[in-house]
Design an enzyme around this catalytic site. Structure first.
Site, PDB file in Angstrom:
ATOM      1  N   SER A  37      76.646 -70.647  25.901  1.00 35.60           N
ATOM      2  CA  SER A  37      75.737 -71.071  24.836  1.00 35.60           C
ATOM      3  C   SER A  37      74.478 -71.636  25.482  1.00 35.60           C
ATOM      4  CB  SER A  37      76.364 -72.153  23.938  1.00 35.60           C
ATOM      5  OG  SER A  37      77.421 -71.654  23.165  1.00 35.60           O
ATOM      6  N   SER A  63      77.614 -66.330  22.522  1.00 31.25           N
ATOM      7  CA  SER A  63      76.763 -67.467  22.865  1.00 31.25           C
ATOM      8  C   SER A  63      76.301 -68.177  21.598  1.00 31.25           C
ATOM      9  CB  SER A  63      75.539 -66.995  23.659  1.00 31.25           C
ATOM     10  OG  SER A  63      74.665 -68.072  23.934  1.00 31.25           O
ATOM     11  N   ASP A  70      73.507 -70.418  20.108  1.00 33.34           N
ATOM     12  CA  ASP A  70      72.110 -70.721  20.442  1.00 33.34           C
ATOM     13  C   ASP A  70      71.547 -71.622  19.341  1.00 33.34           C
ATOM     14  OD1 ASP A  70      72.595 -68.782  22.435  1.00 33.34           O
ATOM     15  OD2 ASP A  70      71.905 -67.185  21.113  1.00 33.34           O
TER      16      ASP A  70
END
Length: 375
Positions: free
Chosen positions: A238, A276, A278
């Site tokens: 992340s 991920s 974000d």
């Protein structure tokens, strides 16, 4: 060491004196880094604190906004920002399994500062996953570590790389972590400062770009930490970003600035992996005297604020994108080789990066490639 120390120019703007989020007046940053071996258990984690103003934030909140590019992650306090447009606590970075203890420690710190009242607080805690290098299930971050990070928060230069919440993080399959950068606008643009602080823990090796140059293409031979069975998959992780500015912004304008973190992330080669999370926050210290988010403390029914005219905000957007781009690269350049949980993660390293840049056509003093180039 940062990317500029290698002679690599990122974007076209001018950094502030520290090239840090702390170039925004009043912003302070503190880290608590945990590195320890307990038999076969590796502790490689920590906590990072960003204070928007000196003192108790709830007595003078900041206008703030958020943006989530991909939600494969978690955070506390963002719904309150979206609802009220206010940041009323420090912001903390840590690992995925320590969000709760960090949030509770910030609540306790608030209570110790203001005492008992009907007021509540909703701290902002952002996370990225460090379980490749760190015994994340051990939940080794404690309330004491949070308080120590707060006590160490200061203005001026910010340690980067494998520190604080970024201690165990991996970025583009190299050692990642904490990075920061800033941009100082020209007087004609308003003279304001925009700063970014990232915890970078995302990305595939082959996607990495530096100043627009596709260095990831020529760095594939560096061993990846994800080659080890059960260590994870490339691109997982992340990135969390905080953007700060002294430009007078309203909450919806802070939302707009937070969205521009996506551009800085994309320029380095991120933002496309489902694995991920974000998550971005932006706040402005450009207005003073915003009433506390507590009815018992409100004194007047009307508040007077300033804001940038919308037609003049583009320079802030440019600065935000460049600061995020450079902050990510600073995290990569500052990080060290790290081993934990039986996994070795190579640092990008200055020499390796300069060799890769030369191989793909960069030369000292050369302007960045256009950010729209895909060649």
């Amino acid at each position: 060491m940062g990317i500029r120390d290698l002679g690599v120019r990122i974007g076209y703007g001018t950094p502030g004196p520290f090239n840090s989020i702390t170039d925004v007046q009043g912003v302070r940053v503190g880290h608590r880094t945990l590195v320890e071996n307990r038999g076969e258990v590796s502790i490689r984690t920590g906590v990072t604190i960003i204070e928007p103003r000196p003192g108790v934030a709830r007595f003078e909140p900041c206008f703030a906004g958020t943006h989530v590019l991909n939600g494969n992650g978690d955070a506390t306090g963002l719904e309150w920002i979206r609802e009220s447009g206010l940041l009323t606590t420090p912001i903390a970075y840590t690992n995925t399994h320590s969000v709760g203890v960090v949030r509770d420690a910030l609540v306790a710190a608030e209570r110790s500062s203001v005492g008992d009242s009907q007021y509540w607080c909703m701290p902002v805690v952002l996370e990225t996953f460090d379980g490749v290098l760190n015994d994340i299930w051990g939940q080794h971050v404690t309330a004491a570590h949070v308080h120590e990070a707060m006590a160490q928060a200061t203005s001026g230069p910010v340690p980067e790389g494998s520190v604080g919440g970024g201690t165990g993080m991996i970025c583009h399959e190299f050692k990642g972590g904490i990075g920061t950068a800033s941009r100082k606008l020209t007087p004609d643009e308003g003279g304001w400062t925009v700063g970014a602080l990232v915890q970078a823990n995302y990305g595939r090796r082959e996607a990495l770009r530096v100043a627009g140059y596709p260095v990831g293409d020529v760095l594939r031979d560096v061993p990846s930490p994800f080659s080890r069975r059960l260590a994870g998959v490339p691109g997982m992780g992340s990135i969390v970003v905080t953007l700060a500015t002294d430009a007078p912004l309203l909450p919806h304008q802070c939302d707009q600035v937070a969205r521009r973190a996506s551009i800085g992330l994309a320029r380095v080669g991120g933002g496309t992996e489902y694995a991920s999370g974000d998550i971005f926050v932006a706040f402005s210290v450009g207005n003073r005297g915003i009433p506390p988010a507590d009815y018992s403390l409100a004194r007047e029914p009307i508040m007077h604020v300033r804001s940038i005219a919308q037609d003049f905000i583009s320079s802030i957007f440019v600065a935000a994108a460049e600061a995020v781009e450079e902050a990510i690269l600073n995290a990569l350049v500052a990080a060290d080789d790290t081993e934990g949980q039986g996994v070795h993660v190579h640092a990008l390293g200055a020499d390796r990066l300069l060799d890769a840049l030369a191989e793909v056509g960069w030369r000292p003093g050369r302007r960045p490639l256009t950010h729209y180039s895909t060649n």
